[in-house]
Design a protein around this motif. Structure first.
Motif, PDB file in Angstrom:
ATOM      1  N   ALA A  20      -1.716   0.453 -26.468  1.00 15.93           N
ATOM      2  CA  ALA A  20      -3.151   0.224 -26.531  1.00 15.93           C
ATOM      3  C   ALA A  20      -3.656  -0.252 -25.176  1.00 15.93           C
ATOM      4  N   CYS A  21      -4.804   0.273 -24.760  1.00 16.23           N
ATOM      5  CA  CYS A  21      -5.333  -0.104 -23.462  1.00 16.23           C
ATOM      6  C   CYS A  21      -5.785  -1.557 -23.419  1.00 16.23           C
ATOM      7  N   GLU A  22      -6.002  -2.160 -24.570  1.00 18.59           N
ATOM      8  CA  GLU A  22      -6.383  -3.564 -24.584  1.00 18.59           C
ATOM      9  C   GLU A  22      -5.281  -4.431 -24.015  1.00 18.59           C
ATOM     10  N   THR A  23      -4.061  -3.905 -23.983  1.00 18.87           N
ATOM     11  CA  THR A  23      -2.932  -4.664 -23.444  1.00 18.87           C
ATOM     12  C   THR A  23      -2.354  -3.953 -22.224  1.00 18.87           C
ATOM     13  N   GLY A  24      -3.228  -3.386 -21.402  1.00 24.32           N
ATOM     14  CA  GLY A  24      -2.791  -2.678 -20.211  1.00 24.32           C
ATOM     15  C   GLY A  24      -1.891  -3.548 -19.348  1.00 24.32           C
ATOM     16  N   GLN A  25      -0.871  -2.933 -18.748  1.00 27.61           N
ATOM     17  CA  GLN A  25       0.129  -3.694 -18.006  1.00 27.61           C
ATOM     18  C   GLN A  25       0.289  -3.247 -16.557  1.00 27.61           C
ATOM     19  N   THR A  26      -0.389  -2.197 -16.146  1.00 25.43           N
ATOM     20  CA  THR A  26      -0.180  -1.656 -14.812  1.00 25.43           C
ATOM     21  C   THR A  26      -0.944  -2.457 -13.764  1.00 25.43           C
ATOM     22  N   ALA A  51       3.494   1.226 -12.453  1.00 26.34           N
ATOM     23  CA  ALA A  51       3.804   2.283 -13.423  1.00 26.34           C
ATOM     24  C   ALA A  51       3.098   3.558 -12.970  1.00 26.34           C
ATOM     25  N   PRO A  52       3.523   4.729 -13.465  1.00 25.95           N
ATOM     26  CA  PRO A  52       2.873   5.987 -13.068  1.00 25.95           C
ATOM     27  C   PRO A  52       1.379   5.981 -13.367  1.00 25.95           C
ATOM     28  N   MET A  53       0.633   6.569 -12.464  1.00 30.02           N
ATOM     29  CA  MET A  53      -0.817   6.649 -12.619  1.00 30.02           C
ATOM     30  C   MET A  53      -1.217   8.007 -13.164  1.00 30.02           C
ATOM     31  N   GLY A  54      -2.473   8.116 -13.611  1.00 29.76           N
ATOM     32  CA  GLY A  54      -2.975   9.329 -14.240  1.00 29.76           C
ATOM     33  C   GLY A  54      -3.227  10.453 -13.247  1.00 29.76           C
ATOM     34  N   GLN A  55      -3.551  11.637 -13.776  1.00 29.31           N
ATOM     35  CA  GLN A  55      -3.761  12.824 -12.963  1.00 29.31           C
ATOM     36  C   GLN A  55      -5.160  12.909 -12.376  1.00 29.31           C
ATOM     37  N   ASP A  56      -6.105  12.192 -12.946  1.00 30.32           N
ATOM     38  CA  ASP A  56      -7.488  12.307 -12.490  1.00 30.32           C
ATOM     39  C   ASP A  56      -7.652  11.728 -11.085  1.00 30.32           C
ATOM     40  N   ASP A  57      -8.719  12.150 -10.428  1.00 29.04           N
ATOM     41  CA  ASP A  57      -9.022  11.692  -9.079  1.00 29.04           C
ATOM     42  C   ASP A  57      -9.205  10.182  -9.076  1.00 29.04           C
ATOM     43  N   ILE A  58      -8.417   9.489  -8.261  1.00 35.69           N
ATOM     44  CA  ILE A  58      -8.472   8.030  -8.219  1.00 35.69           C
ATOM     45  C   ILE A  58      -9.431   7.516  -7.146  1.00 35.69           C
ATOM     46  N   LEU A  59      -9.885   8.379  -6.237  1.00 32.66           N
ATOM     47  CA  LEU A  59     -10.697   7.921  -5.120  1.00 32.66           C
ATOM     48  C   LEU A  59     -11.976   7.183  -5.535  1.00 32.66           C
ATOM     49  N   PRO A  60     -12.655   7.569  -6.637  1.00 36.82           N
ATOM     50  CA  PRO A  60     -13.838   6.790  -7.022  1.00 36.82           C
ATOM     51  C   PRO A  60     -13.539   5.325  -7.348  1.00 36.82           C
ATOM     52  N   ALA A  86       6.330  11.713  -6.205  1.00 41.04           N
ATOM     53  CA  ALA A  86       6.749  12.495  -7.368  1.00 41.04           C
ATOM     54  C   ALA A  86       6.638  11.714  -8.668  1.00 41.04           C
ATOM     55  N   ASP A  87       6.883  10.405  -8.623  1.00 41.44           N
ATOM     56  CA  ASP A  87       6.795   9.601  -9.848  1.00 41.44           C
ATOM     57  C   ASP A  87       5.403   9.019 -10.071  1.00 41.44           C
ATOM     58  N   ARG A  88       4.452   9.365  -9.186  1.00 44.19           N
ATOM     59  CA  ARG A  88       3.053   8.956  -9.291  1.00 44.19           C
ATOM     60  C   ARG A  88       2.886   7.433  -9.282  1.00 44.19           C
ATOM     61  N   THR A  89       3.745   6.757  -8.562  1.00 46.94           N
ATOM     62  CA  THR A  89       3.576   5.311  -8.399  1.00 46.94           C
ATOM     63  C   THR A  89       3.133   4.948  -6.979  1.00 46.94           C
ATOM     64  N   ARG A  90       3.137   5.916  -6.062  1.00 46.08           N
ATOM     65  CA  ARG A  90       2.685   5.655  -4.691  1.00 46.08           C
ATOM     66  C   ARG A  90       1.594   6.641  -4.309  1.00 46.08           C
ATOM     67  N   LEU A  91       0.449   6.116  -3.924  1.00 45.52           N
ATOM     68  CA  LEU A  91      -0.664   6.926  -3.437  1.00 45.52           C
ATOM     69  C   LEU A  91      -0.758   6.793  -1.929  1.00 45.52           C
ATOM     70  N   THR A  92      -0.778   7.936  -1.227  1.00 50.24           N
ATOM     71  CA  THR A  92      -1.030   7.937   0.209  1.00 50.24           C
ATOM     72  C   THR A  92      -2.530   8.135   0.398  1.00 50.24           C
ATOM     73  N   LEU A  93      -3.179   7.124   0.925  1.00 54.43           N
ATOM     74  CA  LEU A  93      -4.630   7.124   1.099  1.00 54.43           C
ATOM     75  C   LEU A  93      -4.916   7.395   2.575  1.00 54.43           C
ATOM     76  N   VAL A  94      -5.446   8.571   2.879  1.00 53.52           N
ATOM     77  CA  VAL A  94      -5.623   9.004   4.265  1.00 53.52           C
ATOM     78  C   VAL A  94      -7.061   8.773   4.715  1.00 53.52           C
TER      79      VAL A  94
END
Length: 270
Positions: A20-26, A51-60, A86-94
């Motif tokens: 449940a998102c009410e108990t989000g842990q990331t 933890a792995p992040m979602g597929q949607d655009d995170i820039l906003p 590859a595991d979606r835990t690191r974002l390279t922000l350019v």
């Protein structure tokens, strides 16, 4: 400081289970570079999540704020999917290279986002969603000051090595000539043994990525080792041993610096 390159098995298992998102842990685990002073021609931030992040655009959900807390526009290169590990835990922000590199149209029209002497905050909003669609536990903010542009290449001849003793697991410490990109430090430096093979061990960084430490899996032997340096090693501004990133294209200068990989010989102390 231990490098954040692998997600733990426990975190991976937890991320694969509905909750449940009410108990989000990331959370945001770490942001690189870690220094409080960064060059105005900085090219990248790296944001690590627990933890792995979602597929949607995170820039906003990510903003650069000026000293007055105002959101700055047109700072980051927009790329929705290609800059995740590859595991979606690191974002390279350019940061937009067109603004960073002198001589390009965006730089002439808008200038660099960062200006030496000014203070900024990188802010990751709580609204960033993990792989389960849940928001972060809390927002994360990093404060830093911009310094003068870095327009010189890493220079291994200016590095200092603190040599460990034979028969110990003490780390080899390399004191760099400036702050180097932490991902580059993980992949572009290697300790080579007498048989010509890479030595197995652990890499750590210290002093805001100005010190590289290598702890061997087996104790150091008495023979000579080599510290192998790939010429593609980059500093925070994208300068490499064989190329300077920032150059005024209108000046007609030469950006390439002839260079090959370097080897530094060292022998553990007796």
């Amino acid at each position: 400081m231990r490098l954040f390159f692998a997600i733990s098995l426990a975190a991976a298992l937890a991320a694969g289970s509905p909750r449940a998102c009410e108990t989000g842990q990331t959370t945001v685990s770490q942001v690189y570079p870690t220094g409080a002073a960064l060059p105005e021609n900085l090219l990248r931030f790296y944001i690590y999540f627990s933890a792995p992040m979602g597929q949607d655009d995170i820039l906003p959900a990510i903003d650069l704020l000026d000293a007055d807390g105002r959101v700055m526009d047109g700072v980051f290169l927009s790329n929705r999917f290609d800059l995740w590990s590859a595991d979606r835990t690191r974002l390279t922000l350019v940061l937009d290279p067109g603004r960073v590199k002198t001589g390009l149209a965006a730089n002439r029209e808008m200038g660099r986002a960062l200006v030496a002497g000014e203070t900024y905050h990188l802010q990751i909003s709580k609204d960033a969603k993990d792989a389960q669609g849940c928001p972060l536990v809390a927002a994360h903010r990093v404060k830093f000051e911009a310094t003068n542009a870095d327009v010189s290449s890493p220079t291994p001849t200016d590095w200092d090595l603190i040599i460990p003793r034979t028969g110990t697991h003490a780390p080899l410490t390399v004191v760099l000539d400036g702050t180097v990109d932490h991902v580059s430090l993980a992949y572009r430096l290697r300790v080579i043994g007498a048989d010509g093979s890479p030595v197995s061990g652990r890499i750590d960084l210290d002093a805001a990525e100005t010190r590289w430490l290598f702890t061997p899996r087996l104790p150091w032997d008495a023979y000579a080792y080599q510290l192998a340096i790939d010429p593609l090693l980059e500093d925070l501004a994208g300068n490499r041993m064989d190329a300077v990133f920032d150059l005024d294209l209108g000046a007609g200068g030469q950006s390439m610096i002839p260079s090959i990989g370097r080897m530094i010989l060292f022998s553990p102390k007796g």
